[in-house]
Design a protein around this motif. Structure first.
Motif, short mmCIF file in Angstrom:
data_model
loop_
_atom_site.label_atom_id
_atom_site.label_comp_id
_atom_site.label_asym_id
_atom_site.label_seq_id
_atom_site.Cartn_x
_atom_site.Cartn_y
_atom_site.Cartn_z
N ASP A 157 0.72 -1.46 0.15
CA ASP A 157 0.21 0.08 -0.11
C ASP A 157 1.05 1.22 0.19
OD1 ASP A 157 1.02 0.41 2.30
OD2 ASP A 157 -1.05 -0.45 3.64
N ASP A 158 2.27 0.96 -0.02
CA ASP A 158 3.14 2.27 -0.36
C ASP A 158 4.20 2.41 -1.27
OD1 ASP A 158 4.76 4.38 0.64
OD2 ASP A 158 4.96 3.71 2.52
N ALA A 159 4.06 2.99 -2.23
CA ALA A 159 4.91 2.40 -3.18
C ALA A 159 7.05 2.78 -2.81
CB ALA A 159 4.68 4.00 -4.14
N GLU A 160 6.83 3.51 -1.68
CA GLU A 160 8.36 3.07 -0.72
C GLU A 160 8.94 2.45 -0.44
OE1 GLU A 160 10.07 6.62 -1.03
OE2 GLU A 160 8.38 7.56 -2.26
N ARG A 161 7.76 1.98 0.44
CA ARG A 161 8.21 0.87 1.05
C ARG A 161 8.88 -0.12 -0.38
NH1 ARG A 161 5.34 -3.05 3.80
NH2 ARG A 161 3.24 -2.51 3.07
N TRP A 162 7.58 -0.14 -1.07
CA TRP A 162 7.73 -1.76 -2.23
C TRP A 162 9.02 -0.61 -2.72
CZ3 TRP A 162 8.25 -0.61 -7.34
CH2 TRP A 162 8.33 -1.78 -8.24
N TRP A 163 9.28 0.39 -2.85
CA TRP A 163 10.93 0.52 -3.54
C TRP A 163 12.26 0.41 -3.22
CZ3 TRP A 163 12.86 1.53 -8.32
CH2 TRP A 163 13.71 1.90 -8.55
N GLU A 164 12.10 0.19 -1.89
CA GLU A 164 12.65 -0.39 -0.55
C GLU A 164 12.84 -1.65 -0.66
OE1 GLU A 164 13.04 1.53 3.32
OE2 GLU A 164 13.13 3.50 2.90
N ASP A 165 11.99 -2.43 -0.62
CA ASP A 165 12.21 -3.89 -0.22
C ASP A 165 13.18 -4.82 -1.78
OD1 ASP A 165 11.07 -3.84 1.99
OD2 ASP A 165 9.39 -4.45 2.11
N VAL A 166 12.45 -3.72 -2.78
CA VAL A 166 12.33 -4.42 -4.32
C VAL A 166 13.80 -4.11 -5.12
CG1 VAL A 166 10.15 -5.10 -4.62
CG2 VAL A 166 11.38 -2.94 -5.44
N VAL A 167 14.43 -2.65 -4.11
CA VAL A 167 15.45 -2.03 -5.26
C VAL A 167 16.48 -2.05 -4.04
CG1 VAL A 167 15.87 -0.53 -5.93
CG2 VAL A 167 14.21 -0.81 -6.85
N GLU A 168 15.82 -1.36 -2.94
CA GLU A 168 17.54 -0.98 -1.91
C GLU A 168 17.83 -1.71 -0.49
OE1 GLU A 168 18.74 2.11 -2.19
OE2 GLU A 168 16.43 3.07 -3.96
N HIS A 169 16.77 -2.45 -1.04
CA HIS A 169 17.72 -3.70 0.40
C HIS A 169 17.80 -4.99 -0.59
CE1 HIS A 169 14.51 -2.06 3.61
NE2 HIS A 169 15.62 -1.52 3.34
N ARG A 170 18.27 -5.20 -1.64
CA ARG A 170 18.29 -6.42 -2.42
C ARG A 170 19.15 -5.91 -2.98
NH1 ARG A 170 14.90 -10.19 -1.05
NH2 ARG A 170 12.57 -9.48 -1.31
N GLY A 171 20.47 -4.93 -2.82
CA GLY A 171 22.08 -4.48 -3.36
C GLY A 171 21.47 -4.65 -4.76
N ALA A 172 21.16 -3.54 -4.79
CA ALA A 172 20.83 -3.20 -6.68
C ALA A 172 22.24 -2.09 -6.78
CB ALA A 172 19.88 -1.66 -6.99
N GLY A 173 22.91 -3.25 -8.57
CA GLY A 173 24.27 -3.05 -8.69
C GLY A 173 25.20 -4.14 -8.59
N LYS A 174 24.32 -4.75 -7.37
CA LYS A 174 26.22 -6.28 -6.76
C LYS A 174 25.11 -6.84 -7.63
CE LYS A 174 25.94 -4.01 -3.03
NZ LYS A 174 25.75 -4.41 -1.03
N GLY A 175 26.19 -7.83 -7.74
CA GLY A 175 26.29 -9.00 -9.03
C GLY A 175 25.62 -9.01 -10.65
N ASP A 176 24.68 -9.48 -11.21
CA ASP A 176 24.53 -8.82 -12.13
C ASP A 176 24.48 -7.53 -12.51
OD1 ASP A 176 24.12 -8.66 -14.87
OD2 ASP A 176 22.69 -10.23 -14.88
N ALA A 177 25.51 -6.79 -12.62
CA ALA A 177 24.55 -5.35 -12.39
C ALA A 177 23.37 -5.08 -13.52
CB ALA A 177 26.20 -5.06 -13.35
N LEU A 178 23.32 -4.89 -14.56
CA LEU A 178 22.07 -4.60 -15.47
C LEU A 178 21.03 -5.79 -15.14
CD1 LEU A 178 23.68 -5.46 -18.88
CD2 LEU A 178 23.09 -3.19 -17.96
N ALA A 179 20.44 -6.50 -14.04
CA ALA A 179 19.77 -7.73 -13.98
C ALA A 179 18.29 -6.43 -13.40
CB ALA A 179 19.69 -8.21 -12.49
N PRO A 180 19.13 -5.62 -11.92
CA PRO A 180 17.60 -4.23 -12.30
C PRO A 180 17.00 -3.70 -13.58
CG PRO A 180 19.72 -4.37 -10.39
CD PRO A 180 19.75 -5.04 -11.90
N PHE A 181 18.43 -3.46 -14.04
CA PHE A 181 17.96 -2.63 -16.07
C PHE A 181 16.02 -3.43 -16.02
CE2 PHE A 181 21.20 -1.09 -14.47
CZ PHE A 181 20.83 0.53 -13.84
N THR A 182 16.11 -4.98 -16.27
CA THR A 182 16.43 -6.01 -17.30
C THR A 182 14.77 -5.94 -16.81
OG1 THR A 182 17.83 -7.30 -17.46
CG2 THR A 182 15.68 -7.43 -17.84
N ALA A 183 14.14 -5.87 -15.23
CA ALA A 183 13.82 -6.57 -14.96
C ALA A 183 12.48 -4.80 -14.65
CB ALA A 183 13.65 -6.89 -12.97
#
Length: 788
Positions: A157-183
């Protein structure tokens, strides 16, 4: 579908969330891995020459690209960038690696022209709505919020909380650098298929321009092109269209001539709550997430503890440890991968704030949002007025700050006097960097207190004020002259004359004084004249403390006073209650103004003040003048020592006689004892108190309810201590022990003359106040009425 495909699949499209720290980290990792030959960024192409300035050490985000129309500087657009903005990270990466960087969004020349057409056609959108719309992916005018839809689809019910969970807390940019952009591209493609342009057709035109610029870069750099833009635009940039079709969308767009520059920005203005459509709810928190090398929650709660301790709240290391534990527990209970801002905030409320939202509001304001103000180098393009303001600001050591602070000025000091003049000139130009405030250090005219706060929009106001001149002094002078000619009322011109003296604008005074004299000669409304006189006298006082030549202003003030003397008595005849009350305010203002005027200037020979006393005598004696005005005239004469106490008592006795209607008598009493000092007059003059008391007890019962509201308003304005003393006098009775109403001897607290011993007791205090030059004999002589 992304940059991992064969080179002929197209450019490397990095779809981001504007001002998202996770996207910023992912962009840096993707660029490090792909090593493109050119970086294209969503932003106005006219700003390409300004890109090298971002590499300078004294360029510190948050900053913004400011575009304004050359012929209409108030029409402007902003493209804000923070340290955690993906566009800023891409810009810095290109500069650090010697790779060209270019902006590819729709040119500002069209954006500003569009805004003008919308205002003319729809009755005026706000000036800064267009600017910030030009910078965002999820524009506030769109019918769909992409992140909101994705969050709702995921069960949040909160877009900010969703963004934190799927991006900020998932280590964006680590591992496959392009995976976040693909998703993210896959999600946005689904949304674009469902919602099209999201209800905002302008995006289609912006995207057509971006596609053309991407094609140009591909022809030049082949497969080494990386594009950083809002994720919402990625499906449109991936979509294959013809050059002719894209050019057709851009054909015939309106244009205005524009200038661009870098300006400081603030975290507070990055907040969505500030009205920025592409903003975030918690810029301070996002900056912390971007900067923290590890353990972000622990570091955040330490910052909170440091802030609360600075505000004298008891917060120990144990509180921080317990808050961290609670945040971790809440995250586990809520099924979140790591504690986010919500968990940290709940932990702070429970552990550090003891359940109170009051200190929590301070944490939100200072840390979650924040007052960080960026800096730009002095070499950025600017209109001459802006450069002069910057030079003057630096010379006077006035630092722009986004948090409000108080500045106390002593006008006897050269630097403080210059600061005062600068701030007054800026206010005249509409650049409200500071606003006057009540001084806590004294009431003398040599002191000023200002509340300073720098807002990014002031850069626009400075550019807009550049049409008046190339320096602050020249621009303020020209603006004052123009305002004087265009002023509608006499009070407006007198206020402007006061402002010219405060701002030290001698070049504008001749024009202002000519207009003032013309308006004063033509205006026959006594109320207007009475309103104008106090402002002129204040101008004379401020002119004195600043060493300004005010001879011309003195002559106008004296002439204005003479016209008030002639017109006031006829204007006070046959007024209703409301008009009489308003006229009493004018009488008080004129009386105070003449007291100052008589003490300072050529009019101080006593002639004006004696003429004013004769006017007051006329008002006090005319039965056709409302009682509130007659009572006020008697009181003012009594205060100046120009009316004996016996005569005042006689006039009061006549008004309070049985032949006078109670309502008229109550109005006279309100005029006489209402306002500052009226209560003390009754306390210390028992004869007058007795007259009022005897009249009040004699008011018939049927008339008492009519006079009660007026009397209650009069006496309710007294200080509590004065009311208590009057109550004591009423309790024991002013005429007790068989005395007459006019007797004073023998009454407790009153005597027939001065008590010399008690009066001498204050001499040590007076000596401290007046300085070592004061002598006891002189003070005693003055007390006795003997000239020194």
């Amino acid at each position: 579908m992304n940059g991992r495909e064969a080179p002929d699949a197209g450019p490397l499209l990095l779809g981001v969330r504007h001002h998202g720290p996770g996207s910023a980290r992912a962009v840096r990792a993707a660029l490090d891995g792909a090593r493109p030959r050119v970086v294209l960024i969503e932003g106005p192409p006219e700003a390409d020459p300004l890109i090298p300035l971002a590499a300078q050490e004294d360029m510190r985000p948050p900053v913004a690209l400011l575009a304004h129309a050359v012929d209409e500087p108030g029409r402007s657009a902003f493209w804000p960038l923070a340290a955690f903005s993906p566009e800023w990270v891409a810009l810095r990466w290109a500069l650090e690696h010697g790779v060209p960087a270019r902006f590819i969004d729709l040119p500002a020349t069209h954006t500003l022209a569009w805004e003008r057409e919308e205002e003319e056609g729809e009755g005026g959108a706000e000036e800064e709505a267009g600017p910030e719309r030009g910078a965002g992916a999820a524009d506030e005018d769109m019918r769909v919020d992409p992140l909101g839809v994705l969050a709702e689809t995921a069960g949040y019910d909160d877009a900010e909380r969703w963004w934190e969970d799927v991006v900020e807390h998932r280590g964006a940019g680590k591992g496959d650098a392009l995976a976040p952009f693909t998703a993210l591209e896959e999600a946005m493609t689904a949304l674009r298929e469902e919602y099209g342009s999201g209800g905002h057709g302008r995006d289609l035109i912006r995207e057509a321009h971006m596609r053309l610029r991407v094609r140009d870069a591909q022809r030049e750099f082949e497969d080494g092109v990386a594009v950083v833009c809002g994720a919402w635009h990625v499906p449109a940039l991936r979509h294959r269209t013809t050059v002719a079709a894209d050019r057709a969308l851009l054909k015939g767009l309106p244009r205005v001539k524009t200038d661009l520059t870098w300006v400081p920005w603030t975290h507070r203005r990055l907040s969505r709550a500030g009205g920025y459509g592409a903003g975030v709810a918690s810029p301070g928190w996002y900056a912390h997430l971007f900067d923290a090398p590890d353990r972000p929650v622990e570091r955040w709660l330490t910052k909170v503890a440091r802030l609360l301790r600075a505000e004298d709240r008891t917060v120990s290391p144990g509180h921080v440890i317990e808050a961290v534990r609670l945040a971790d527990t809440l995250a586990a209970l809520r099924g979140r991968p790591l504690p986010g801002l919500g968990e940290a905030t709940d932990a702070v409320r429970a552990v550090m704030c003891e359940g109170s939202d009051v200190p929590l509001a301070l944490v939100h304001d200072r840390l979650v949002v924040g007052d960080v103000l960026g800096e730009v180098p002095p070499t950025v393009p600017a209109v001459p007025l802006q450069r002069d303001l910057e030079r003057t600001r630096r010379r006077l050591r006035l630092k722009p700050e986004s948090a409000e602070r108080e500045l106390d000025l002593d006008l006897r000091k050269d630097t403080d006097a210059e600061r005062s003049r600068l701030l007054h000139r800026l206010r005249l130009l509409g650049i409200a960097w500071g606003r006057p405030a009540a001084s806590r250090g004294g009431t003398g005219t040599f002191r000023e207190t200002w509340r300073l706060r720098w807002e990014p929009e002031l850069a626009v106001r400075a550019a807009e004020a550049g049409v008046w001149g190339t320096t602050v002094l020249a621009a303020a002078t020209a603006k004052a002259e123009s305002d004087a000619i265009a002023a509608r009322g006499l009070a407006d011109v007198t206020g402007l004359a006061e402002h010219c003296l405060l701002a030290a604008l001698p070049g504008a005074l001749p024009t202002v004084m000519r207009v003032l004299a013309d308006r004063a000669a033509l205006d026959t409304d006594v109320a207007h004249l009475a309103q104008a006189l106090p402002a002129l006298v204040r101008s004379l006082r401020y002119g004195d403390v600043r060493g300004t030549d005010t001879a011309a202003l003195t002559e106008v003030a004296a002439g204005l006073a003479e016209r008030v003397f002639v017109g006031l008595p006829p204007a006070c005849v046959s007024l209703d209650a409301e008009a009489a009350e308003e006229m009493r305010g004018h009488v008080d203002a004129v009386h105070g103004a003449l007291g100052l005027l008589g003490d300072n200037h050529a009019a101080g020979d006593g002639r004006l003040r004696e003429r004013w006393r004769s006017v007051l005598r006329k008002l006090s004696a005319r039965d056709t003048v409302p009682g509130v005005l007659r009572g006020r005239a008697v009181r003012l004469l009594l205060d100046e020592g120009r009316l004996a106490q016996e005569e005042a008592a006689r006039l009061m006795g006549l008004v309070l006689s049985p032949g006078t209607p109670p309502a008229h008598a109550a109005a006279w009493i309100d005029g006489f004892v209402g306002g500052p000092g009226g209560g003390l007059l009754l306390v210390h003059d028992e004869r007058l108190f007795g007259l009022v008391d005897r009249w009040l007890t004699a008011v018939p019962a049927e008339a008492f309810t009519d006079v009660l509201p007026l009397l209650r308003r009069t006496f309710a304005a007294y200080e509590p201590g004065v009311r208590r003393t009057l109550g004591e006098l009423v309790r024991r009775g002013p005429g007790g022990h068989g005395r007459t109403a006019g007797a004073t001897a023998g009454a407790p607290g009153f005597g027939p003359g001065l008590d010399g011993a008690r009066a001498d007791a204050v001499l040590p205090v007076l000596r401290l106040l007046l300085g070592p030059d004061g002598d006891d004999e002189g003070i005693r002589a003055e007390r006795a009425g003997v000239p020194r």
